[in-house]
Each structure stands twice: as structure tokens, then as C-alpha cells.
Design a protein around this motif. Structure first.
Motif, PDB file in Angstrom:
ATOM      1  N   LEU A   1      17.049 -16.207 -14.351  1.00  0.00           N
ATOM      2  CA  LEU A   1      16.878 -15.961 -12.920  1.00  0.00           C
ATOM      3  C   LEU A   1      15.427 -15.621 -12.603  1.00  0.00           C
ATOM      4  O   LEU A   1      14.888 -16.059 -11.579  1.00  0.00           O
ATOM      5  CB  LEU A   1      17.810 -14.839 -12.454  1.00  0.00           C
ATOM      6  CG  LEU A   1      19.280 -15.246 -12.338  1.00  0.00           C
ATOM      7  CD1 LEU A   1      20.163 -14.024 -12.199  1.00  0.00           C
ATOM      8  CD2 LEU A   1      19.468 -16.180 -11.161  1.00  0.00           C
ATOM      9  N   TYR A   2      14.765 -14.880 -13.486  1.00  0.00           N
ATOM     10  CA  TYR A   2      13.348 -14.582 -13.267  1.00  0.00           C
ATOM     11  C   TYR A   2      12.512 -15.857 -13.399  1.00  0.00           C
ATOM     12  O   TYR A   2      11.581 -16.063 -12.618  1.00  0.00           O
ATOM     13  CB  TYR A   2      12.859 -13.503 -14.234  1.00  0.00           C
ATOM     14  CG  TYR A   2      11.435 -13.103 -13.955  1.00  0.00           C
ATOM     15  CD1 TYR A   2      11.109 -12.408 -12.802  1.00  0.00           C
ATOM     16  CD2 TYR A   2      10.408 -13.438 -14.825  1.00  0.00           C
ATOM     17  CE1 TYR A   2       9.798 -12.054 -12.523  1.00  0.00           C
ATOM     18  CE2 TYR A   2       9.098 -13.087 -14.557  1.00  0.00           C
ATOM     19  CZ  TYR A   2       8.799 -12.389 -13.400  1.00  0.00           C
ATOM     20  OH  TYR A   2       7.500 -12.050 -13.127  1.00  0.00           O
ATOM     21  N   ALA A   3      12.853 -16.700 -14.352  1.00  0.00           N
ATOM     22  CA  ALA A   3      12.149 -17.982 -14.474  1.00  0.00           C
ATOM     23  C   ALA A   3      12.356 -18.817 -13.213  1.00  0.00           C
ATOM     24  O   ALA A   3      11.441 -19.519 -12.758  1.00  0.00           O
ATOM     25  CB  ALA A   3      12.645 -18.737 -15.710  1.00  0.00           C
TER      26      ALA A   3
ATOM     27  N   VAL B   1       9.137  -6.199 -13.229  1.00  0.00           N
ATOM     28  CA  VAL B   1       9.423  -4.791 -13.543  1.00  0.00           C
ATOM     29  C   VAL B   1      10.922  -4.598 -13.728  1.00  0.00           C
ATOM     30  O   VAL B   1      11.371  -3.921 -14.670  1.00  0.00           O
ATOM     31  CB  VAL B   1       8.864  -3.871 -12.435  1.00  0.00           C
ATOM     32  CG1 VAL B   1       9.363  -2.445 -12.589  1.00  0.00           C
ATOM     33  CG2 VAL B   1       7.346  -3.908 -12.428  1.00  0.00           C
ATOM     34  N   PHE B   2      11.703  -5.207 -12.852  1.00  0.00           N
ATOM     35  CA  PHE B   2      13.157  -5.093 -12.959  1.00  0.00           C
ATOM     36  C   PHE B   2      13.658  -5.700 -14.273  1.00  0.00           C
ATOM     37  O   PHE B   2      14.529  -5.125 -14.933  1.00  0.00           O
ATOM     38  CB  PHE B   2      13.821  -5.778 -11.762  1.00  0.00           C
ATOM     39  CG  PHE B   2      15.299  -5.596 -11.722  1.00  0.00           C
ATOM     40  CD1 PHE B   2      15.846  -4.408 -11.289  1.00  0.00           C
ATOM     41  CD2 PHE B   2      16.146  -6.612 -12.130  1.00  0.00           C
ATOM     42  CE1 PHE B   2      17.216  -4.223 -11.265  1.00  0.00           C
ATOM     43  CE2 PHE B   2      17.512  -6.443 -12.103  1.00  0.00           C
ATOM     44  CZ  PHE B   2      18.055  -5.244 -11.671  1.00  0.00           C
ATOM     45  N   LEU B   3      13.095  -6.834 -14.659  1.00  0.00           N
ATOM     46  CA  LEU B   3      13.490  -7.478 -15.914  1.00  0.00           C
ATOM     47  C   LEU B   3      13.195  -6.577 -17.108  1.00  0.00           C
ATOM     48  O   LEU B   3      14.035  -6.418 -17.992  1.00  0.00           O
ATOM     49  CB  LEU B   3      12.779  -8.818 -16.066  1.00  0.00           C
ATOM     50  CG  LEU B   3      13.064  -9.605 -17.341  1.00  0.00           C
ATOM     51  CD1 LEU B   3      14.538  -9.970 -17.435  1.00  0.00           C
ATOM     52  CD2 LEU B   3      12.207 -10.857 -17.377  1.00  0.00           C
TER      53      LEU B   3
ATOM     54  N   ALA C   1      19.844  -8.510 -10.049  1.00  0.00           N
ATOM     55  CA  ALA C   1      20.463  -7.186  -9.975  1.00  0.00           C
ATOM     56  C   ALA C   1      21.967  -7.261 -10.237  1.00  0.00           C
ATOM     57  O   ALA C   1      22.521  -6.446 -10.986  1.00  0.00           O
ATOM     58  CB  ALA C   1      20.189  -6.555  -8.620  1.00  0.00           C
ATOM     59  N   VAL C   2      22.623  -8.247  -9.645  1.00  0.00           N
ATOM     60  CA  VAL C   2      24.075  -8.388  -9.829  1.00  0.00           C
ATOM     61  C   VAL C   2      24.409  -8.717 -11.283  1.00  0.00           C
ATOM     62  O   VAL C   2      25.307  -8.113 -11.880  1.00  0.00           O
ATOM     63  CB  VAL C   2      24.633  -9.466  -8.871  1.00  0.00           C
ATOM     64  CG1 VAL C   2      26.057  -9.839  -9.225  1.00  0.00           C
ATOM     65  CG2 VAL C   2      24.535  -8.994  -7.434  1.00  0.00           C
ATOM     66  N   VAL C   3      23.681  -9.660 -11.871  1.00  0.00           N
ATOM     67  CA  VAL C   3      23.924 -10.048 -13.263  1.00  0.00           C
ATOM     68  C   VAL C   3      23.679  -8.874 -14.195  1.00  0.00           C
ATOM     69  O   VAL C   3      24.482  -8.597 -15.096  1.00  0.00           O
ATOM     70  CB  VAL C   3      23.052 -11.262 -13.652  1.00  0.00           C
ATOM     71  CG1 VAL C   3      23.031 -11.486 -15.145  1.00  0.00           C
ATOM     72  CG2 VAL C   3      23.546 -12.503 -12.935  1.00  0.00           C
ATOM     73  N   ALA C   4      22.582  -8.160 -13.988  1.00  0.00           N
ATOM     74  CA  ALA C   4      22.262  -7.030 -14.864  1.00  0.00           C
ATOM     75  C   ALA C   4      23.298  -5.916 -14.730  1.00  0.00           C
ATOM     76  O   ALA C   4      23.749  -5.363 -15.740  1.00  0.00           O
ATOM     77  CB  ALA C   4      20.873  -6.501 -14.549  1.00  0.00           C
ATOM     78  N   LEU C   5      23.681  -5.605 -13.511  1.00  0.00           N
ATOM     79  CA  LEU C   5      24.675  -4.553 -13.316  1.00  0.00           C
ATOM     80  C   LEU C   5      26.012  -4.928 -13.924  1.00  0.00           C
ATOM     81  O   LEU C   5      26.638  -4.126 -14.631  1.00  0.00           O
ATOM     82  CB  LEU C   5      24.834  -4.253 -11.821  1.00  0.00           C
ATOM     83  CG  LEU C   5      25.866  -3.184 -11.469  1.00  0.00           C
ATOM     84  CD1 LEU C   5      25.455  -1.842 -12.056  1.00  0.00           C
ATOM     85  CD2 LEU C   5      26.027  -3.084  -9.966  1.00  0.00           C
ATOM     86  N   ALA C   6      26.453  -6.146 -13.678  1.00  0.00           N
ATOM     87  CA  ALA C   6      27.737  -6.589 -14.237  1.00  0.00           C
ATOM     88  C   ALA C   6      27.678  -6.629 -15.769  1.00  0.00           C
ATOM     89  O   ALA C   6      28.604  -6.159 -16.443  1.00  0.00           O
ATOM     90  CB  ALA C   6      28.096  -7.960 -13.683  1.00  0.00           C
TER      91      ALA C   6
ATOM     92  N   PRO D   1      17.769  -1.178 -21.934  1.00  0.00           N
ATOM     93  CA  PRO D   1      19.105  -0.842 -22.429  1.00  0.00           C
ATOM     94  C   PRO D   1      19.795  -2.012 -23.132  1.00  0.00           C
ATOM     95  O   PRO D   1      20.568  -1.807 -24.075  1.00  0.00           O
ATOM     96  CB  PRO D   1      19.869  -0.398 -21.187  1.00  0.00           C
ATOM     97  CG  PRO D   1      19.120  -0.947 -20.039  1.00  0.00           C
ATOM     98  CD  PRO D   1      17.701  -1.065 -20.476  1.00  0.00           C
ATOM     99  N   LEU D   2      19.508  -3.230 -22.689  1.00  0.00           N
ATOM    100  CA  LEU D   2      20.125  -4.383 -23.348  1.00  0.00           C
ATOM    101  C   LEU D   2      19.608  -4.518 -24.780  1.00  0.00           C
ATOM    102  O   LEU D   2      20.370  -4.865 -25.690  1.00  0.00           O
ATOM    103  CB  LEU D   2      19.860  -5.660 -22.550  1.00  0.00           C
ATOM    104  CG  LEU D   2      20.616  -5.764 -21.230  1.00  0.00           C
ATOM    105  CD1 LEU D   2      20.085  -6.915 -20.402  1.00  0.00           C
ATOM    106  CD2 LEU D   2      22.104  -5.910 -21.470  1.00  0.00           C
TER     107      LEU D   2
END
Length: 113
Positions: free
Chosen positions: A65-67, A32-34, A94-99, A40-41
Motif C-alpha cells: 500500500l505504501y508502494a 512514518v506509519f509504515l 491503517a485498516v490493514v495494520a490494525l486488522a 511490532p510486526l
């Protein structure tokens, strides 16, 4: 660690998601997070601009990261270690997506007159 600390349910390491989960909930939450990060990406990727390479990097890193979460869920034998790794990988997503989204926004806003 004392017996009182192990019985305390408010400690981070005593949460049910890190003790009793099969790991499936981590995969569902990560998926879900992915998807929520990909929206937006994808919008950044569809628009012309200098932020597109950063959006690609962020999207690919988040998918990797999900893989990794899937690989850990299927491959790790130790239950406690598997759940800790799933939590760490989810936090990494979360960190990668936020950054990445922050950098994409900074790049896009730097072009505004």
C-alpha cells in the motif's frame, strides 16, 4: 454543492491536505506509519509461534500500500484525484495494520493457557 459548502473549511473535502498539498506530506506520514507498524510486526516475526504468517501478510500488504502511495504520487497527473488516492491508500494502510495486528494478538493469546 452550494457556495456555502465550498467555503466551509470544516468539511472533510475542504481540508488543506486534500486541496493544496503536493502529496509529499502523505508520503512522509505514510513512511512514518509504515515504520511504526513494522516494529511490532518485526517483534512477532522474531518470536516463534503461529502468528508469524499473519505478521508477514500484514507487513507485506502494508508495504504494498505504501508502494502504491509512491506510485500515485509520482504518476497521477490530476492534482485533486492524486491527493484523494493518497488519503485512501493511507487509510488502507491503517485498516490493514490494525486488522493484522489484532489477528496476530488473537492468535498469540489463543496459545496462552
Amino acid at each position: 454543492m452550494t457556495e456555502d459548502q465550498e467555503a466551509d473549511p470544516t468539511l472533510v473535502r475542504n481540508q488543506p491536505a486534500l486541496r493544496t498539498s503536493s502529496g509529499r506530506i502523505w508520503l512522509v506520514a505514510g513512511g512514518v506509519f509504515l515504520v511504526l507498524c513494522a516494529i511490532p510486526l518485526t517483534l512477532v516475526l522474531m518470536s516463534p509461534g503461529a502468528a508469524r504468517p499473519m505478521a508477514w501478510i500484514t507487513l507485506i500488504a502494508t508495504m504494498l500500500l505504501y508502494a502504491g502511495m509512491i506510485a500515485v504520487r509520482l504518476g497521477a497527473a490530476d492534482h485533486a484525484r492524486r491527493l484523494r488516492w493518497l488519503a485512501v491508500l493511507m487509510l488502507g494502510m491503517a485498516v490493514v495494520a490494525l486488522a493484522g495486528l489484532t489477528v496476530c494478538t488473537m492468535i498469540a493469546w489463543s496459545r496462552v493457557p
